[in-house]
Motif scaffolding. Sequence first.
Motif, PDB file in Angstrom:
ATOM      1  N   GLY A   1       0.779  -1.229   0.000  1.00 15.56           N
ATOM      2  CA  GLY A   1       0.000   0.000   0.000  1.00 15.56           C
ATOM      3  C   GLY A   1       0.807   1.273   0.000  1.00 15.56           C
ATOM      4  N   TYR A   2       2.128   1.158   0.064  1.00 13.26           N
ATOM      5  CA  TYR A   2       2.967   2.367   0.109  1.00 13.26           C
ATOM      6  C   TYR A   2       3.730   2.519  -1.199  1.00 13.26           C
ATOM      7  N   GLU A   3       3.677   3.723  -1.755  1.00  9.94           N
ATOM      8  CA  GLU A   3       4.449   4.056  -2.953  1.00  9.94           C
ATOM      9  C   GLU A   3       5.259   5.314  -2.655  1.00  9.94           C
ATOM     10  N   ALA A   4       6.560   5.187  -2.687  1.00  7.79           N
ATOM     11  CA  ALA A   4       7.429   6.309  -2.333  1.00  7.79           C
ATOM     12  C   ALA A   4       7.270   7.441  -3.339  1.00  7.79           C
ATOM     13  N   PRO A   5       7.069   8.675  -2.892  1.00  8.82           N
ATOM     14  CA  PRO A   5       6.946   9.812  -3.807  1.00  8.82           C
ATOM     15  C   PRO A   5       8.298  10.159  -4.434  1.00  8.82           C
ATOM     16  N   GLY A   6       8.360  10.069  -5.744  1.00 10.02           N
ATOM     17  CA  GLY A   6       9.621  10.284  -6.444  1.00 10.02           C
ATOM     18  C   GLY A   6      10.230  11.644  -6.220  1.00 10.02           C
ATOM     19  N   GLU A   7       9.381  12.672  -6.081  1.00 10.66           N
ATOM     20  CA  GLU A   7       9.910  14.019  -5.909  1.00 10.66           C
ATOM     21  C   GLU A   7      10.682  14.166  -4.602  1.00 10.66           C
ATOM     22  N   GLN A   8      10.461  13.279  -3.649  1.00 10.52           N
ATOM     23  CA  GLN A   8      11.164  13.337  -2.370  1.00 10.52           C
ATOM     24  C   GLN A   8      12.259  12.290  -2.243  1.00 10.52           C
ATOM     25  N   THR A   9      12.098  11.169  -2.930  1.00  9.39           N
ATOM     26  CA  THR A   9      13.017  10.046  -2.696  1.00  9.39           C
ATOM     27  C   THR A   9      14.012   9.782  -3.825  1.00  9.39           C
ATOM     28  N   THR A  10      13.766  10.300  -5.027  1.00  5.76           N
ATOM     29  CA  THR A  10      14.654   9.984  -6.148  1.00  5.76           C
ATOM     30  C   THR A  10      16.063  10.515  -5.929  1.00  5.76           C
TER      31      THR A  10
END
Length: 235
Positions: A117-126
């Motif tokens: 259920g969790y998808e890391a937000p790319g704008e914060q984690t990339t």
Amino acid sequence: MTSTPRTRAREQTMRDIVRIGREHLVATGPTALSLRAVARDLGVVSSAVYRYVRNRDELLTLLVVDAYDELGDAVDAAVDGAAEPLAQFRQLGRAVREWALREPARYALLYGTPVPGYEAPGEQTTAPGTRVIVALTTILERAHSTGAGGSTPIAAPADSGSARAGALAADFARIRDEFGLTLTDDALARGVLTWAALFGAVSFEVFDQYGSDTFTDPGALFERHLAHLAQMAGL
């Protein structure tokens, strides 16, 4: 600009939330993370925590970024102390392994089974999540540009059609442009395989995939792996 007391207090609270979140990650795993439990250990009512972190997914993102940055810091510090590309590569690999063995729960959050259920937000984690591969490509680029790297190119597979080869070449061109590289397609392919194999070797050890009685000195095995990976990468 000098921060205000309110700003400093908020920053300290965020640090405390991440610290407690780390402790809960180790104790219960990512799927059982609870903001209510964090609030309890922080000594505040749960509604107060929601002013800083809206939900479990935001807490997970904070922990993901925190882990990526700490791993990236460890790699940068290790690489900065080495003089030439081969030594830098060895130090990078050792730093990844040492951090992963020291922080298995946080390593698992980054490279283990995805949290349902969790998808890391790319704008914060990339950006934090690519620090290690950026360090690796920087080493390979330095070796390539100074003549310290290189290997005999491997021919493309016989069954690779023109459409497939063209798509892969376009991917390599985009990567070169994004990271400012001059590496050949073959060198990039080797670099990607080196990256994947490095984390594969670390993951096998962290997640005990070898079994408890297979290797008496996993560190010695890892050093052998690093030697082979360096050769494969052209170092």
